[in-house]
Motif scaffolding. Structure first.
Motif, PDB file in Angstrom:
ATOM      1  N   SER A  12      -0.803   1.149  -8.474  1.00  0.00           N
ATOM      2  CA  SER A  12      -2.078   1.366  -9.278  1.00  0.00           C
ATOM      3  C   SER A  12      -2.136   2.897  -9.186  1.00  0.00           C
ATOM      4  CB  SER A  12      -3.194   0.902  -8.244  1.00  0.00           C
ATOM      5  OG  SER A  12      -3.450   1.531  -7.048  1.00  0.00           O
ATOM      6  N   ILE A  16      -5.411   8.311  -0.273  1.00  0.00           N
ATOM      7  CA  ILE A  16      -5.218   7.010  -0.925  1.00  0.00           C
ATOM      8  C   ILE A  16      -4.167   6.095  -0.288  1.00  0.00           C
ATOM      9  CG2 ILE A  16      -6.034   8.141  -3.060  1.00  0.00           C
ATOM     10  CD1 ILE A  16      -3.094   8.232  -3.917  1.00  0.00           C
ATOM     11  N   HIS A  63      -4.561   2.322  -0.889  1.00  0.00           N
ATOM     12  CA  HIS A  63      -3.996   1.973  -2.337  1.00  0.00           C
ATOM     13  C   HIS A  63      -2.850   1.497  -2.558  1.00  0.00           C
ATOM     14  CE1 HIS A  63      -7.463   5.066  -4.352  1.00  0.00           C
ATOM     15  NE2 HIS A  63      -7.910   4.560  -3.196  1.00  0.00           N
ATOM     16  N   SER A 100       0.723  -1.190  -0.140  1.00  0.00           N
ATOM     17  CA  SER A 100       0.039  -0.135   0.047  1.00  0.00           C
ATOM     18  C   SER A 100       0.894   1.246   0.202  1.00  0.00           C
ATOM     19  CB  SER A 100      -1.077   0.078   1.364  1.00  0.00           C
ATOM     20  OG  SER A 100      -0.223   0.413   2.463  1.00  0.00           O
TER      21      SER A 100
END
Length: 272
Positions: free
Chosen positions: A164, A157, A160, A107
Protein backbone atom coordinates in the motif's frame (compact mmCIF):
# COMPACT_ATOMS: atom_id res chain seq x y z
CA UNK A 1 46.64 0.44 -1.35
CA UNK A 2 44.94 3.64 -0.13
CA UNK A 3 41.26 4.20 0.63
CA UNK A 4 39.15 7.32 0.90
CA UNK A 5 37.38 7.60 4.25
CA UNK A 6 35.36 10.72 4.92
CA UNK A 7 37.07 12.33 1.95
CA UNK A 8 40.58 11.80 3.44
CA UNK A 9 43.32 9.43 2.36
CA UNK A 10 43.81 6.55 4.77
CA UNK A 11 46.45 3.81 5.03
CA UNK A 12 45.85 0.51 3.27
CA UNK A 13 43.64 -2.12 4.86
CA UNK A 14 42.04 -5.38 3.83
CA UNK A 15 39.10 -4.39 1.61
CA UNK A 16 35.62 -5.09 2.95
CA UNK A 17 34.70 -6.15 -0.59
CA UNK A 18 36.98 -6.90 -3.50
CA UNK A 19 36.34 -8.00 -7.05
CA UNK A 20 39.42 -9.22 -8.93
CA UNK A 21 39.44 -9.34 -12.73
CA UNK A 22 35.78 -10.32 -12.95
CA UNK A 23 34.52 -11.51 -16.32
CA UNK A 24 31.06 -12.81 -17.16
CA UNK A 25 30.06 -14.36 -20.44
CA UNK A 26 26.56 -15.39 -21.52
CA UNK A 27 27.11 -17.81 -24.38
CA UNK A 28 28.98 -15.83 -27.01
CA UNK A 29 28.27 -12.45 -25.36
CA UNK A 30 30.71 -10.99 -22.85
CA UNK A 31 28.77 -8.72 -20.49
CA UNK A 32 31.74 -7.79 -18.27
CA UNK A 33 35.47 -8.03 -18.94
CA UNK A 34 38.32 -7.96 -16.41
CA UNK A 35 36.47 -5.72 -13.92
CA UNK A 36 38.15 -5.03 -10.58
CA UNK A 37 37.01 -3.03 -7.56
CA UNK A 38 38.04 -2.58 -3.93
CA UNK A 39 35.80 -1.07 -1.27
CA UNK A 40 37.29 0.09 2.01
CA UNK A 41 35.65 1.03 5.31
CA UNK A 42 33.31 4.00 5.07
CA UNK A 43 33.59 4.46 1.29
CA UNK A 44 30.77 5.68 -0.91
CA UNK A 45 31.52 4.46 -4.43
CA UNK A 46 29.50 5.21 -7.56
CA UNK A 47 29.30 2.83 -10.52
CA UNK A 48 27.99 4.47 -13.67
CA UNK A 49 27.80 3.90 -17.41
CA UNK A 50 25.41 3.96 -20.37
CA UNK A 51 22.62 1.40 -20.74
CA UNK A 52 24.07 -2.06 -21.26
CA UNK A 53 27.46 -1.09 -19.85
CA UNK A 54 27.57 -4.04 -17.44
CA UNK A 55 26.65 -2.30 -14.17
CA UNK A 56 23.98 -4.73 -13.02
CA UNK A 57 26.14 -7.68 -14.09
CA UNK A 58 28.91 -6.32 -11.87
CA UNK A 59 26.46 -6.01 -8.96
CA UNK A 60 25.20 -9.54 -9.53
CA UNK A 61 28.75 -10.88 -9.46
CA UNK A 62 29.68 -8.93 -6.33
CA UNK A 63 26.63 -10.27 -4.46
CA UNK A 64 26.67 -13.88 -5.62
CA UNK A 65 23.55 -13.68 -7.78
CA UNK A 66 25.78 -14.68 -10.72
CA UNK A 67 28.99 -16.69 -10.73
CA UNK A 68 31.88 -15.13 -12.64
CA UNK A 69 33.20 -16.88 -15.73
CA UNK A 70 36.62 -15.73 -14.54
CA UNK A 71 37.85 -13.76 -11.54
CA UNK A 72 37.27 -13.72 -7.79
CA UNK A 73 35.15 -12.01 -5.15
CA UNK A 74 36.50 -11.64 -1.61
CA UNK A 75 35.25 -10.09 1.63
CA UNK A 76 38.01 -9.04 4.04
CA UNK A 77 40.30 -11.47 2.25
CA UNK A 78 37.87 -14.40 2.53
CA UNK A 79 37.02 -16.15 -0.72
CA UNK A 80 33.33 -15.90 -1.70
CA UNK A 81 33.53 -16.86 -5.38
CA UNK A 82 31.04 -19.58 -6.28
CA UNK A 83 29.16 -19.44 -2.98
CA UNK A 84 25.41 -18.86 -2.75
CA UNK A 85 23.97 -15.33 -2.32
CA UNK A 86 23.07 -16.07 1.31
CA UNK A 87 26.74 -16.74 2.04
CA UNK A 88 27.58 -13.33 0.62
CA UNK A 89 24.91 -11.82 2.86
CA UNK A 90 26.31 -13.60 5.91
CA UNK A 91 29.70 -12.15 5.01
CA UNK A 92 28.16 -8.69 5.26
CA UNK A 93 27.34 -7.95 1.61
CA UNK A 94 23.75 -6.68 1.19
CA UNK A 95 21.94 -5.23 -1.81
CA UNK A 96 18.74 -3.78 -3.17
CA UNK A 97 17.41 -4.52 -6.66
CA UNK A 98 16.50 -2.30 -9.58
CA UNK A 99 13.02 -3.82 -9.55
CA UNK A 100 11.33 -3.65 -6.15
CA UNK A 101 11.09 -7.08 -4.48
CA UNK A 102 8.96 -6.60 -1.36
CA UNK A 103 6.37 -8.91 0.18
CA UNK A 104 3.31 -6.73 -0.58
CA UNK A 105 0.87 -8.50 1.77
CA UNK A 106 3.20 -8.33 4.77
CA UNK A 107 3.58 -5.27 6.96
CA UNK A 108 6.39 -2.77 6.63
CA UNK A 109 7.90 -4.12 9.87
CA UNK A 110 7.62 -7.74 8.71
CA UNK A 111 9.38 -6.90 5.44
CA UNK A 112 12.26 -5.27 7.31
CA UNK A 113 12.38 -8.18 9.77
CA UNK A 114 12.80 -10.62 6.87
CA UNK A 115 16.25 -9.14 6.26
CA UNK A 116 17.27 -9.67 9.87
CA UNK A 117 16.02 -13.25 10.23
CA UNK A 118 19.03 -14.63 8.35
CA UNK A 119 21.43 -13.58 11.13
CA UNK A 120 19.16 -13.49 14.15
CA UNK A 121 16.63 -16.25 13.43
CA UNK A 122 16.22 -18.76 16.28
CA UNK A 123 16.30 -21.81 14.00
CA UNK A 124 13.48 -24.17 13.23
CA UNK A 125 14.13 -26.52 16.16
CA UNK A 126 13.92 -23.77 18.82
CA UNK A 127 10.85 -22.33 17.12
CA UNK A 128 9.03 -25.67 16.90
CA UNK A 129 9.88 -26.47 20.53
CA UNK A 130 8.73 -23.05 21.71
CA UNK A 131 11.99 -22.45 23.54
CA UNK A 132 12.58 -19.10 25.33
CA UNK A 133 15.52 -18.48 23.02
CA UNK A 134 13.09 -18.39 20.08
CA UNK A 135 11.01 -15.66 21.73
CA UNK A 136 14.14 -13.66 22.55
CA UNK A 137 15.37 -13.96 18.97
CA UNK A 138 12.02 -12.77 17.61
CA UNK A 139 12.15 -9.75 19.91
CA UNK A 140 15.68 -8.96 18.77
CA UNK A 141 14.65 -9.23 15.12
CA UNK A 142 11.74 -6.83 15.56
CA UNK A 143 13.88 -4.35 17.50
CA UNK A 144 16.53 -4.31 14.78
CA UNK A 145 13.91 -4.03 12.03
CA UNK A 146 12.19 -1.15 13.83
CA UNK A 147 15.54 0.63 14.23
CA UNK A 148 16.25 0.39 10.50
CA UNK A 149 12.76 1.65 9.66
CA UNK A 150 13.52 4.67 11.83
CA UNK A 151 16.78 5.18 9.92
CA UNK A 152 14.88 5.52 6.63
CA UNK A 153 11.94 7.48 8.04
CA UNK A 154 9.29 4.75 7.99
CA UNK A 155 8.88 4.03 11.71
CA UNK A 156 5.45 5.66 11.90
CA UNK A 157 3.95 3.32 9.26
CA UNK A 158 5.48 0.05 10.47
CA UNK A 159 2.06 -1.64 10.62
CA UNK A 160 1.00 -0.68 7.08
CA UNK A 161 1.04 -3.26 4.30
CA UNK A 162 4.10 -2.87 2.11
CA UNK A 163 2.00 -3.06 -1.05
CA UNK A 164 0.00 0.00 0.00
CA UNK A 165 3.04 2.29 0.22
CA UNK A 166 3.83 5.02 -2.31
CA UNK A 167 6.63 4.10 -4.67
CA UNK A 168 9.27 6.23 -2.92
CA UNK A 169 8.47 4.64 0.43
CA UNK A 170 8.77 1.16 -1.09
CA UNK A 171 12.26 2.06 -2.24
CA UNK A 172 13.12 3.17 1.29
CA UNK A 173 11.71 -0.06 2.71
CA UNK A 174 13.97 -2.10 0.44
CA UNK A 175 16.94 -0.20 1.83
CA UNK A 176 15.72 -0.76 5.42
CA UNK A 177 15.40 -4.49 4.75
CA UNK A 178 18.94 -4.62 3.38
CA UNK A 179 20.23 -2.69 6.40
CA UNK A 180 18.51 -5.18 8.70
CA UNK A 181 20.97 -7.83 7.52
CA UNK A 182 23.61 -5.76 9.39
CA UNK A 183 25.90 -5.40 6.37
CA UNK A 184 29.44 -4.13 6.08
CA UNK A 185 28.84 -3.11 2.46
CA UNK A 186 25.49 -2.00 1.03
CA UNK A 187 24.97 -2.14 -2.74
CA UNK A 188 22.14 0.02 -4.09
CA UNK A 189 21.01 -0.80 -7.63
CA UNK A 190 19.40 2.33 -9.13
CA UNK A 191 17.62 3.40 -5.92
CA UNK A 192 16.18 6.52 -7.59
CA UNK A 193 14.65 4.64 -10.55
CA UNK A 194 11.08 5.78 -11.11
CA UNK A 195 11.23 8.59 -8.57
CA UNK A 196 10.15 12.16 -9.18
CA UNK A 197 12.59 15.05 -8.45
CA UNK A 198 11.35 15.66 -4.91
CA UNK A 199 11.55 11.96 -4.05
CA UNK A 200 15.05 11.80 -5.54
CA UNK A 201 16.19 14.80 -3.49
CA UNK A 202 14.86 13.16 -0.31
CA UNK A 203 16.61 9.92 -1.25
CA UNK A 204 19.96 11.70 -1.68
CA UNK A 205 19.62 13.22 1.78
CA UNK A 206 18.66 9.86 3.24
CA UNK A 207 21.62 7.97 1.71
CA UNK A 208 24.04 10.69 2.78
CA UNK A 209 22.60 10.54 6.30
CA UNK A 210 22.87 6.76 6.48
CA UNK A 211 26.46 6.89 5.30
CA UNK A 212 27.34 9.51 7.88
CA UNK A 213 25.49 7.96 10.84
CA UNK A 214 26.14 4.27 10.25
CA UNK A 215 29.66 4.61 8.81
CA UNK A 216 28.67 1.94 6.31
CA UNK A 217 30.37 1.37 2.97
CA UNK A 218 28.04 1.89 -0.02
CA UNK A 219 28.28 1.08 -3.72
CA UNK A 220 25.72 2.93 -5.79
CA UNK A 221 24.59 2.22 -9.35
CA UNK A 222 22.53 5.09 -10.70
CA UNK A 223 21.64 6.76 -14.01
CA UNK A 224 21.07 10.15 -12.36
CA UNK A 225 24.51 11.75 -12.78
CA UNK A 226 23.76 14.67 -10.48
CA UNK A 227 22.86 12.25 -7.70
CA UNK A 228 26.10 10.29 -8.17
CA UNK A 229 28.28 13.39 -8.40
CA UNK A 230 26.74 14.82 -5.25
CA UNK A 231 26.96 11.68 -3.13
CA UNK A 232 30.01 9.68 -4.16
CA UNK A 233 33.62 10.12 -3.11
CA UNK A 234 34.91 7.89 -5.91
CA UNK A 235 33.32 6.86 -9.19
CA UNK A 236 33.94 4.01 -11.61
CA UNK A 237 32.69 4.16 -15.20
CA UNK A 238 31.82 1.10 -17.27
CA UNK A 239 31.26 1.09 -21.04
CA UNK A 240 30.49 -2.03 -23.08
CA UNK A 241 31.51 -4.23 -20.17
CA UNK A 242 34.87 -2.60 -19.53
CA UNK A 243 36.10 -0.20 -16.88
CA UNK A 244 37.11 2.97 -18.74
CA UNK A 245 37.63 5.46 -15.90
CA UNK A 246 37.93 5.72 -12.13
CA UNK A 247 38.46 8.71 -9.87
CA UNK A 248 36.96 11.61 -7.95
CA UNK A 249 33.75 13.21 -9.29
CA UNK A 250 35.58 16.21 -10.72
CA UNK A 251 38.00 13.97 -12.60
CA UNK A 252 35.20 11.82 -14.00
CA UNK A 253 33.23 14.87 -15.11
CA UNK A 254 36.22 16.10 -17.12
CA UNK A 255 37.21 12.71 -18.56
CA UNK A 256 36.90 12.70 -22.35
CA UNK A 257 36.41 8.93 -22.51
CA UNK A 258 33.43 9.24 -20.17
CA UNK A 259 31.92 12.08 -22.19
CA UNK A 260 32.32 10.01 -25.35
CA UNK A 261 30.77 6.93 -23.75
CA UNK A 262 27.66 8.86 -22.72
CA UNK A 263 27.29 11.22 -25.66
CA UNK A 264 29.23 9.58 -28.50
CA UNK A 265 31.94 11.23 -30.54
CA UNK A 266 31.19 14.41 -32.45
CA UNK A 267 30.96 12.42 -35.68
CA UNK A 268 28.54 9.94 -34.08
CA UNK A 269 26.38 12.77 -32.73
CA UNK A 270 26.36 14.50 -36.10
CA UNK A 271 24.95 11.37 -37.76
CA UNK A 272 22.50 10.53 -34.95
Amino acid sequence: MIFLIGGCLQPSATPLLEGRSLTRRFGGVTALTDYSVTVGPGELLGLIGPNGAGKTTAFNLLTGVLKPTDGQVLSEGVQLTGKKPEEYARAGIARTFQNIRLFPELSVLENAAAGCAMRRGPGWLATMAGLPSAARAENDIHEIAARQLAEVGLADIADHKAGSLPYGHQRKLEIARALATEPKVLLLDEPAAGMNPSETAALVDMIAGLHERLKISIILVEHDMRLVMRLCQRIQVLDRGKLIAEGAPADIRANEAVVTAYLGTRRERAHA
